[in-house]
Scaffold this active site. Structure first.
Site, PDB file in Angstrom:
ATOM      1  N   GLY A 152       0.502  -1.037   0.264  1.00 31.67           N
ATOM      2  CA  GLY A 152       0.092   0.269   0.136  1.00 31.67           C
ATOM      3  C   GLY A 152       0.415   1.349   0.099  1.00 31.67           C
ATOM      4  O   GLY A 152       1.993   1.002   0.023  1.00 31.67           O
ATOM      5  N   ASP A 153       0.098   2.609  -0.230  1.00 24.88           N
ATOM      6  CA  ASP A 153       0.371   4.118  -0.440  1.00 24.88           C
ATOM      7  C   ASP A 153       1.353   3.798   0.899  1.00 24.88           C
ATOM      8  O   ASP A 153       2.615   4.629   1.066  1.00 24.88           O
ATOM      9  CB  ASP A 153      -0.060   5.035  -0.418  1.00 24.88           C
ATOM     10  CG  ASP A 153       0.173   5.932  -0.262  1.00 24.88           C
ATOM     11  OD1 ASP A 153       0.279   6.199  -1.550  1.00 24.88           O
ATOM     12  OD2 ASP A 153      -0.094   6.876   0.462  1.00 24.88           O
ATOM     13  N   LEU A 154       1.226   3.964   1.948  1.00 26.56           N
ATOM     14  CA  LEU A 154       0.987   3.782   3.180  1.00 26.56           C
ATOM     15  C   LEU A 154       3.232   3.281   3.725  1.00 26.56           C
ATOM     16  O   LEU A 154       4.823   3.931   3.481  1.00 26.56           O
ATOM     17  CB  LEU A 154       1.133   3.578   4.940  1.00 26.56           C
ATOM     18  CG  LEU A 154       2.015   4.190   6.359  1.00 26.56           C
ATOM     19  CD1 LEU A 154       2.129   5.357   6.284  1.00 26.56           C
ATOM     20  CD2 LEU A 154       0.785   4.120   7.805  1.00 26.56           C
ATOM     21  N   ALA A 155       3.442   1.927   3.498  1.00 23.42           N
ATOM     22  CA  ALA A 155       4.186   0.884   2.877  1.00 23.42           C
ATOM     23  C   ALA A 155       5.141   1.789   2.328  1.00 23.42           C
ATOM     24  O   ALA A 155       7.031   1.569   2.853  1.00 23.42           O
ATOM     25  CB  ALA A 155       4.268  -0.607   2.692  1.00 23.42           C
TER      26      ALA A 155
ATOM     27  N   HIS B 116      -3.389  14.058  13.697  1.00 24.64           N
ATOM     28  CA  HIS B 116      -2.363  14.749  14.051  1.00 24.64           C
ATOM     29  C   HIS B 116      -2.339  15.958  14.962  1.00 24.64           C
ATOM     30  O   HIS B 116      -1.501  16.273  15.899  1.00 24.64           O
ATOM     31  CB  HIS B 116      -2.485  14.756  12.813  1.00 24.64           C
ATOM     32  CG  HIS B 116      -1.638  13.478  12.035  1.00 24.64           C
ATOM     33  ND1 HIS B 116      -1.217  12.286  12.313  1.00 24.64           N
ATOM     34  CD2 HIS B 116      -1.457  13.305  10.917  1.00 24.64           C
ATOM     35  CE1 HIS B 116      -1.277  11.593  11.577  1.00 24.64           C
ATOM     36  NE2 HIS B 116      -1.317  11.655  10.308  1.00 24.64           N
TER      37      HIS B 116
ATOM     38  N   ARG C 256      -3.583  -8.666   0.608  1.00 28.65           N
ATOM     39  CA  ARG C 256      -4.613  -9.763   0.110  1.00 28.65           C
ATOM     40  C   ARG C 256      -3.911 -10.763  -1.128  1.00 28.65           C
ATOM     41  O   ARG C 256      -2.898 -10.157  -1.660  1.00 28.65           O
ATOM     42  CB  ARG C 256      -5.532  -9.594   0.389  1.00 28.65           C
ATOM     43  CG  ARG C 256      -6.465  -8.775   1.618  1.00 28.65           C
ATOM     44  CD  ARG C 256      -7.696  -8.185   1.736  1.00 28.65           C
ATOM     45  NE  ARG C 256      -8.301  -7.534   2.083  1.00 28.65           N
ATOM     46  CZ  ARG C 256      -8.973  -8.560   2.850  1.00 28.65           C
ATOM     47  NH1 ARG C 256      -9.577  -9.599   2.264  1.00 28.65           N
ATOM     48  NH2 ARG C 256      -9.779  -8.341   4.276  1.00 28.65           N
TER      49      ARG C 256
HETATM   50  C1  BG6 Z   1      -0.916  10.900   6.293  1.00 26.10           C
HETATM   51  C2  BG6 Z   1      -2.619  11.310   5.920  1.00 26.10           C
HETATM   52  O1  BG6 Z   1      -1.598   9.986   8.062  1.00 26.10           O
HETATM   53  O2  BG6 Z   1      -0.592  11.861   7.306  1.00 26.10           O
HETATM   54  C3  BG6 Z   1      -2.577  11.683   4.953  1.00 26.10           C
HETATM   55  O3  BG6 Z   1      -2.968  10.095   6.492  1.00 26.10           O
HETATM   56  C4  BG6 Z   1      -1.219  12.719   4.920  1.00 26.10           C
HETATM   57  O4  BG6 Z   1      -2.942  12.186   4.079  1.00 26.10           O
HETATM   58  C5  BG6 Z   1       0.445  12.651   5.443  1.00 26.10           C
HETATM   59  O5  BG6 Z   1      -0.389  13.637   4.321  1.00 26.10           O
HETATM   60  C6  BG6 Z   1       1.114  14.209   5.925  1.00 26.10           C
HETATM   61  O6  BG6 Z   1       2.108  13.100   7.256  1.00 26.10           O
HETATM   62  P1  BG6 Z   1       3.287  13.942   6.112  1.00 26.10           P
HETATM   63  O7  BG6 Z   1       4.473  13.383   7.254  1.00 26.10           O
HETATM   64  O8  BG6 Z   1       4.302  13.158   5.174  1.00 26.10           O
HETATM   65  O9  BG6 Z   1       3.450  15.663   6.538  1.00 26.10           O
END
Ligand code: BG6
Length: 478
Positions: A16-19, A240, A47
């Protein structure tokens, strides 16, 4: 510095995107900095429709590190990092190939390595993944990192907590909010509590208002599936920005140990007044409904600005203004504390109003690497007593070697491996934030359109903060 015990790290949502953006590059940077355990294995999972071979996962990780990382994926550190990677499908409740893959990783390390499960999956999947970990006994000798948002309202946050606690006791739950791992956010603790000069004015006697402003230039970046059901309030504010508010507004903790630090932060959330829908501006950027995966009549907000109040002795009557949104004019992360203006009668009164406003504040830019400025009015050289706004600025980049800096995720994953929960959120604090949000969630104000590249829906967003102004819109310190 203590190195963590040997670990098997299991990354759910590994494709995914976060990884891709944060976790794989972050883990590699930890390896590069020599901060991962002596023995570690990283098992990616996803999956069946996103299945990868081990080699394809290594390629995926290399691309992620090359595109988003701080160090090159090459050389011996990369080779050994790549060797530690493997991939296994899991389709909860069926652990499928993940079970043998984790056992193989444990055997490769020998002894009794710890396990850490990082749930980088949409919030709707948390419950089923945790249930699967409990049913298969994978949860033994392990801990879990849970991504935000933790629930979507008070009831779902409580239900999620119950699901997690059925498998993991609280000492093994790490609810992550990567803003709490940012160097400059932590530095707020140092600024406030390691110095004698700021804390005496850090209260309602001297501070007129506080801004926590996190505009983003990014749009959806292909995350419609996650974002449509989440929106700016749940994605950024309730997580956040309110966590940052907790650090800005907290009382001095007795120590920085997990319980003491989190007790004080949670007391701030305890003091939050219920959010009044009339103090909230919800916006959606023009064109959002045309993005792939977005409903043509979507009511999801891509922008939220709001006024919060912390009803305690230190802050009663001081408004906290929070703003975040996608496709705005700048990508910034800034806290501004506006100081009350002293009587200026002895000075010429022809100073433009905005200039007076630019003095008398403390600005903390907590983007990487970040800076802090004390803004004040100074006398311009010359025969008359003319004032002009100036600033004393500390810049991380000019003052310290950046090489040892860790990004938010890196710091927090390391802390979780070391069993340090200080910078992770607790359920009582989160539930209190959801409780304060209930009036807004029950009765959201209408969506207002805004142009990409702007600062949000006008005039609503300026009216919200009046008689003050958003610092970033006429910022003089960069
Ligand atoms: C993530 C959000 O938690 O934080 C994103 O899901 C957002 O939408 C991101 O862009 C921002 O974090 P950073 O550290 O990249 O500024």
């Amino acid at each position: 510095m203590t190195r963590p015990d040997n670990h098997v790290i299991v990354l759910f949502g590994a494709t995914g995107d976060l990884a891709k953006r944060k976790l794989l590059p972050g883990l590699f940077h930890l390896a590069w900095a020599g901060l991962l355990p002596d023995g570690y294995r990283i098992v990616g999972s996803g999956r069946a429709h996103s299945a990868l071979s081990d080699d394809a996962f290594r390629e995926h990780a290399r691309d992620a590190v090359a595109t988003f990382g701080r160090c090159e994926p090459s050389g011996p550190v990369w080779e050994s990092f790549a060797d530690s990677l493997s991939f296994a499908v899991s389709d909860p409740p069926d652990a499928g190939p993940l079970l043998p893959a984790v056992r193989a990783a444990e055997n490769a390390l020998g002894g009794q390595p710890r396990k850490i499960f990082h749930l980088a999956v949409p919030p709707t999947a948390f419950g089923s993944v945790v249930g699967m970990l409990g049913d298969t006994d994978l949860a033994a000798n392990s801990k879990v990192i849970v991504e935000k948002p933790f629930g979507t309202d008070l009831a779902s946050a409580r239900a999620l907590d119950e699901t997690i606690h059925a498998v993991f006791d609280e000492s093994r739950v790490f609810r992550i909010d990567h803003f709490l791992g940012k160097e400059s956010v932590d530095n707020v603790l140092a600024l406030r509590f390691a110095n004698g000069m700021f804390e005496p004015i850090w209260n309602r006697e001297h501070i007129s208002h506080v801004q926590i402003d996190v505009p983003e230039t990014l749009g959806l970046e292909g995350r419609a599936h996650f974002y449509e059901g989440t929106g700016a309030f749940r994605d950024m504010i309730v997580t956040h920005l309110i966590q940052v508010l907790g650090i800005v507004a907290m009382e001095p903790p007795v120590s920085l140990a997990a319980q003491q630090l989190r007790d004080e932060k949670d007391k701030v959330f305890e003091a939050l007044r219920p959010i009044e829908p009339g103090h909230v501006v919800r916006g959606q950027y023009d064109g959002y409904r045309g993005e792939p995966g977005v409903a043509p009549d979507s009511q999801t907000e891509t922008f939220t600005a709001l006024r919060l109040e912390v009803d305690n002795w230190r802050w009663a009557g001081v408004p906290f203004y929070l703003r975040s949104g996608k496709k705005l004019a700048q990508h910034r992360e800034v806290i501004t504390l506006g100081l009350r203006e002293p009587p200026l009668r002895m000075f010429p009164t022809d100073l433009p109003w905005q200039e007076k406003n630019l003095g008398n504040r403390i600005v903390i830019d907590f983007g990487d690497p970040g800076w802090i400025a004390a803004c004040f009015l100074a006398k311009e050289p010359g025969p008359t007593m003319r004032l002009a706004p100036e600033a004393m600025t500390f810049r991380y980049a000019d003052s310290f070697c950046q090489e040892h800096g860790l990004e938010g995720y890196e710091r927090l994953i390391l802390d979780a491996m070391l069993d340090d929960q200080s910078l992770f959120t607790r359920s009582n604090g989160i539930e209190r934030i959801w409780e304060a949000s209930t009036p807004l969630l029950d009765n959201p104000p209408p969506l207002r359109p805004y142009a990409p590249g702007s600062w949000g829906p006008e005039p609503a967003v300026s009216d919200l903060i009046a008689p003050h102004r958003w610092y970033l819109e006429d910022a003089d310190v960069e």
